[in-house]
Write a protein that holds these residues in place. Structure first.
Motif, PDB file in Angstrom:
ATOM      1  N   UNK A  13      55.043 138.282  38.759  1.00  0.00           N
ATOM      2  CA  UNK A  13      54.017 137.463  39.413  1.00  0.00           C
ATOM      3  C   UNK A  13      53.223 138.236  40.452  1.00  0.00           C
ATOM      4  N   UNK A  14      53.647 139.442  40.768  1.00  0.00           N
ATOM      5  CA  UNK A  14      52.993 140.233  41.803  1.00  0.00           C
ATOM      6  C   UNK A  14      52.184 141.360  41.181  1.00  0.00           C
ATOM      7  N   UNK A  15      51.040 141.678  41.787  1.00  0.00           N
ATOM      8  CA  UNK A  15      50.229 142.795  41.309  1.00  0.00           C
ATOM      9  C   UNK A  15      50.996 144.098  41.481  1.00  0.00           C
ATOM     10  N   UNK A  16      51.019 144.908  40.422  1.00  0.00           N
ATOM     11  CA  UNK A  16      51.704 146.199  40.464  1.00  0.00           C
ATOM     12  C   UNK A  16      50.674 147.293  40.757  1.00  0.00           C
ATOM     13  N   UNK A  17      50.979 148.118  41.744  1.00  0.00           N
ATOM     14  CA  UNK A  17      50.070 149.182  42.157  1.00  0.00           C
ATOM     15  C   UNK A  17      50.794 150.519  42.116  1.00  0.00           C
ATOM     16  N   UNK A  18      50.028 151.602  42.242  1.00  0.00           N
ATOM     17  CA  UNK A  18      50.582 152.966  42.280  1.00  0.00           C
ATOM     18  C   UNK A  18      51.456 153.268  41.064  1.00  0.00           C
ATOM     19  N   UNK A  19      51.007 152.829  39.887  1.00  0.00           N
ATOM     20  CA  UNK A  19      51.781 153.071  38.669  1.00  0.00           C
ATOM     21  C   UNK A  19      51.617 154.519  38.214  1.00  0.00           C
ATOM     22  N   UNK A  20      52.722 155.172  37.934  1.00  0.00           N
ATOM     23  CA  UNK A  20      52.730 156.541  37.410  1.00  0.00           C
ATOM     24  C   UNK A  20      53.460 156.523  36.077  1.00  0.00           C
TER      25      UNK A  20
END
Length: 252
Positions: free
Chosen positions: A193-200
C-alpha cells in the motif's frame, strides 16, 4: 463533574394593614455526579500504524475521580476486522492474567475514590492485510450504589499498511543449446500500500552465459548502458504499479 440545581419561588402577600410584600424562598440544593466525566475511561495504543503481522499494545486506563466506589466492573474489548487479539497478553495493574480473553470479557476489581486501574493487551494485524484500518474501543459495565451503568472508551484507529513487493521472473526457453539467446523478463510489482522508492534492480548473470550488451529494457524502453550484474535504478512504484525489466544472455 457534579451538576447542582436549586429552585426559587417568589411570592407576594397582603398584610392586615393593607400593605403588600414580596418574598423569595429557595429550595434545598440537589446534586448529580456525572460519572462519564468523574470516572474517566481512556484508551490508547503504542503504534501510529501497523504493518502486516505486527503487534500493537493497547492500554485502557480507568481513573475514579468520583465520590463513589465503583463496583461490578466488567471489561470487554470491541474491534473491527483487520486484526486479532494476542492470547495471553492481558495485564491488570501490571499483573498478568494469561487466561483472560478481551473479546469474551472479564471482571476488574472494585475501585474506591482516587483508584486507578490499568488494563493492557496486544493485538496482531492480519497478514496479508485485509482492511485499511482497525478500529478499537473498550466497553465497561459497572455499578454505583447498585445502579448499573455501561460506557465505552474513546475510539482508537490504527492505519494498516503493507510493505510488500513482488518480483516474478520468466525465461523464454525451458531448453537451449550453445549459442542460443535466453530472454529474461522480470515483473516488479508494488503489491503493498506504500509507494516504493530508491529501487535498485540487480541480477547476477548465470554461469555459462554471457550478458548481451544493450539488451536491457525497462517498461519496454531500451537502456543501452545498463548491466544487471552491476545493478541499476527503477522508477518509483505507487501501490499496484508494475515495472518490467528485460535483458538477454547468450549460452556459452
Amino acid at each position: 463533574m457534579i451538576i447542582t440545581n436549586q429552585s426559587n419561588v417568589q411570592f407576594s402577600y397582603s398584610l392586615p394593614d393593607g400593605s403588600t410584600e414580596t418574598q423569595n424562598v429557595d429550595s434545598n440544593v440537589v446534586s448529580t455526579e456525572i460519572l462519564t466525566y468523574s470516572f474517566t475511561k481512556i484508551k490508547s495504543t503504542n503504534k501510529s500504524f501497523l504493518r502486516e503481522g505486527e503487534q500493537a499494545e493497547q492500554t485502557v486506563v480507568y481513573t475514579n475521580n468520583s465520590q463513589a466506589t465503583i463496583s461490578n466492573l466488567f471489561f470487554k474489548d470491541v474491534m473491527t476486522t483487520g486484526a486479532s487479539n494476542v492470547a495471553g497478553t492481558v495485564t491488570i495493574n501490571g499483573i498478568s492474567f494469561p487466561a483472560h480473553d478481551v473479546f469474551v470479557g472479564f471482571s476488574l476489581p472494585d475501585m474506591s475514590p482516587s483508584d486507578v486501574t490499568t488494563v493492557k493487551y496486544s493485538i496482531l494485524s492480519n497478514n496479508p492485510k485485509t482492511e485499511d484500518n482497525v478500529v478499537n474501543y473498550a466497553n465497561l459495565a459497572y455499578a454505583v450504589n447498585g445502579v448499573p451503568y455501561n460506557e465505552n472508551t474513546n475510539l482508537v484507529t490504527i492505519p494498516l499498511v503493507s510493505t510488500k513487493l513482488g518480483v516474478i521472473k520468466e525465461v523464454d526457453k525451458a531448453f537451449a543449446v550453445k549459442g542460443d539467446t535466453l530472454h529474461y523478463t522480470n515483473k516488479v510489482t508494488n503489491t503493498g500500500t506504500l509507494t516504493k522508492t530508491n529501487l535498485i534492480f540487480t541480477d547476477v548473470i548465470p554461469a555459462g552465459t554471457t550478458f548481451v550488451d544493450g539488451s536491457v529494457k525497462i517498461n519496454s524502453v531500451p537502456q543501452p548502458t545498463y548491466n544487471p550484474q552491476n545493478g541499476f535504478s527503477l522508477p518509483d512504484l505507487v501501490a499496484g504499479e508494475v515495472a518490467t525489466v528485460e535483458f538477454d544472455v547468450v549460452v556459452n
